[in-house]
Enzyme design. Structure first.
Site, PDB file in Angstrom:
ATOM      1  CE  LYS A  77      -3.918   1.685   2.832  1.00  9.04           C
ATOM      2  NZ  LYS A  77      -4.679   1.422   4.088  1.00  9.04           N
ATOM      3  CB  SER A 152      -8.087   3.172   3.199  1.00 13.56           C
ATOM      4  OG  SER A 152      -7.202   2.526   4.094  1.00 13.56           O
ATOM      5  CB  SER A 176      -8.152   0.147   5.988  1.00 13.07           C
ATOM      6  OG  SER A 176      -8.853   1.358   6.062  1.00 13.07           O
TER       7      SER A 176
END
Lengths: 475, 97
Positions: A77, A152, A176
């Site tokens: 990420k 996310s 997330s």
């Protein structure tokens, strides 16, 4: 779509010289290029990845052992500091940021021979549940391109569903990792708070932030978790790891006491999700698990607690983005104050601003006790209820999210509706316990994946992975 | 029920060192009020006898030796992202007139 072998097999073959790390990296990069239209990836780290792959192959040729993840490509990420590409947290304010050092967990993965090939999209600063808050673009759900992949960590989750790499890293502050895992049909793991170092990860809400792992199955996730877990002197909130490790052996559901969270199965849960969860519970019972209903009466308050504590911590953590130290800096400021206010106005997206403002409000003089301290105290109540529940049962289970992946744009203009996407995950972060989302079938209405959430007491990560592995086998 | 005014929002923005466009200030006035009204459901929760939770690890006083460690970073590497530097230091605008 590239079909990756189990991570343990890939590493074993690389070490035996039967697979070349350079070929694995090329395969991963080719897949990323081929599936570009899903917008899961912000940037590749291809030059560095190729270099590292060559070195690993050379190590093998020299009879050295490159480690337990020898040659295994992965995707991080874009809020992990990584060499080889910029670290942006999908925000305009960090565009062009060139990390001077790497996250501890990235260093640990590299020390075992893993190779980071790309940085994945996210809601900017990990604020969101869909990747629509990315300052760059929205990632598409691999199962239906009109829908979000969750967030996310939506880019990381999608990258695994698309076969771009055998594993990916996310973060999980309020769901997330588990929620996007559920939305795209891959495994998403959130560890006990403190089990993995956050050093070198762009901070969101420090009392809740954890490192998330995405993989196609629990066995793959376990190896990665085993490599990353443990104390780090650069993150003083880290806790001791389990000495026996996290790679699980064959377990058994027989006699396992499991509590299904009553409040999560009530109103607000979509019928198509309920159907799959109930089917999974039935299969667990057939396999010998004792599943009972358990009530956590205050758990419906968790979202309100979260949307006080999280923005409060966000407003504090994002104060470092001031246009002076790094990131975007407004060039025409007349004085220091204007340099701060303009850099932040132009650099931050709407959701970051929203959270900074809410956080500033609940921490401000006169409101602190009514909001922030009250939320911290209700957090204690949630923890006590969870502790009581874990005296009755070994594990808790429930859905990951009230619906399957929603449509792009569906919640975009209503921040509160978007926050509700986290309603079944945030409590876990507040309590600090580990949880995992594993695929448990698809919706009978729209064919989209549904995830089952398994939750264990604090520090019972190994037991949770064992449970997840046997449950995965019977689903 | 908290209802923020536009002035409240501008004051908050000033505290948070963010300037806002007119549109943003208007939007935030409604949105932030709605979020605060949602979280205000906590006000009626009975928490008598409970202490606030600051952290969940139970760790206390994590100490280390106060000593210099060489991580191998050159000042240049650590300063490469700084918008303005001078003599290996951050350069900012004048603070006192």
């Amino acid at each position: 779509m590239a079909d990756w072998e189990p991570i343990a097999d890939i590493a074993a073959k690389v070490k035996a010289g039967q697979l070349k790390a350079v070929d694995l990296v090329e395969r991963s990069l080719a897949e990323i290029a081929k599936q570009e239209s899903y917008k899961a990836i912000i940037a590749t780290t291809e030059d560095r990845a190729r270099e590292r792959a060559k070195r690993i192959d050379a190590q093998v040729a020299d009879g050295e052992d490159p480690g337990r993840l020898a040659g295994v490509p992965f995707i991080a990420k874009d809020n992990f500091l990584v060499f080889g590409a910029n670290t942006t947290a999908a925000s305009n304010i960090l565009k062009g940021f060139d990390a001077p050092y790497q996250s501890t967990v990235i260093e640990k993965l590299e020390a075992e021979g893993a190779i980071c090939v790309a940085k994945a999209n996210l809601d900017a600063f990990a604020h969101g549940a869909s990747t629509e808050n990315s300052d760059f673009f929205t990632t598409l759900n691999p199962h239906d391109t009109t829908r979000v992949p969750g967030g996310s960590s939506g880019g990381s989750a999608a990258s695994i569903a698309l076969g771009m790499a055998p594993f990916a890293l996310g973060t999980d502050t309020g769901g997330s990792t588990r929620q996007p895992g559920s939305f795209v049909g891959v495994v998403g793991y959130k560890p006990t708070y403190g089990l993995m170092s956050r050093s070198g990860i762009v901070a969101m809400a420090s009392s809740l932030d954890t490192v998330g792992t995405f993989a196609r199955n629990v066995a793959d996730a376990s190896i990665v978790i085993d490599v990353m877990a443990g104390k780090d002197e650069l993150d003083s909130t880290t806790i001791d790891r389990e000495q026996t490790g996290y790679i699980t052996v064959q377990g058994d559901l027989r006699g396992k006491k499991i509590g299904i969270i009553k409040e999560y199965m009530g109103e607000g849960l979509a019928d198509d999700v309920r159907e799959q969860i109930e089917k999974a519970v039935a299969k667990m019972r057939e396999a010998g698990a004792e599943v009972t209903e358990v009530s956590l009466p205050s758990i419906s308050l968790a979202l309100a607690v979260y949307y006080i504590l999280c923005p409060a911590e966000v407003s504090s953590n994002l104060s470092r983005f001031d246009g002076q130290r790094y990131g975007y800096s407004y060039a025409d400021a007349q004085d220091l104050n204007e340099s701060y206010t303009k850099s932040r106005e132009i650099g931050f997206g709407k959701e970051a601003k929203r959270r900074i403002m809410i956080g500033t409000y609940v921490l401000s003089s006169g409101y602190y006790d009514a909001y922030y301290k009250k939320a911290q105290t209700v957090r204690t109540k949630l923890i006590q209820e969870a502790e009581a529940a874990f005296k009755q049962v070994d594990f808790l289970i429930g859905p990951v999210a009230p619906t399957t992946a929603f449509k792009i744009g569906e919640n975009a203009n209503n921040p509160l509706a978007m926050y509700l996407a986290d309603v079944m995950t945030v409590a876990i972060n507040l309590i600090g316990v580990p949880a995992i989302s594993i695929p448990c079938g698809v919706s009978g209405e729209n064919g989209l994946p549904v995830g089952l959430q398994l939750i264990a007491p604090q520090r019972a990560d190994r037991a949770l992975l064992e449970l997840a592995k046997v449950t995965e086998e019977i689903l | 029920m908290t209802k923020l005014t536009r002035d409240d929002v501008l004051r908050l923005a000033q505290l948070a060192r963010i300037s806002l466009s007119d549109d943003e200030a208007n939007e935030f006035t409604d949105e932030l009020s709605a979020i605060l009204q949602y979280v205000e459901q906590l006000s009626s929760v009975d928490v008598s006898g409970l202490q606030p939770t600051n952290q969940v690890t139970g760790l206390t006083n994590v100490m280390r030796k106060d000593e210099v460690k060489d991580y191998g970073y050159a000042p240049h590497d650590l300063l490469k992202n700084v918008p303005k530097t001078e003599a290996n230091q951050l350069k900012v605008k004048r603070m006192i007139g």
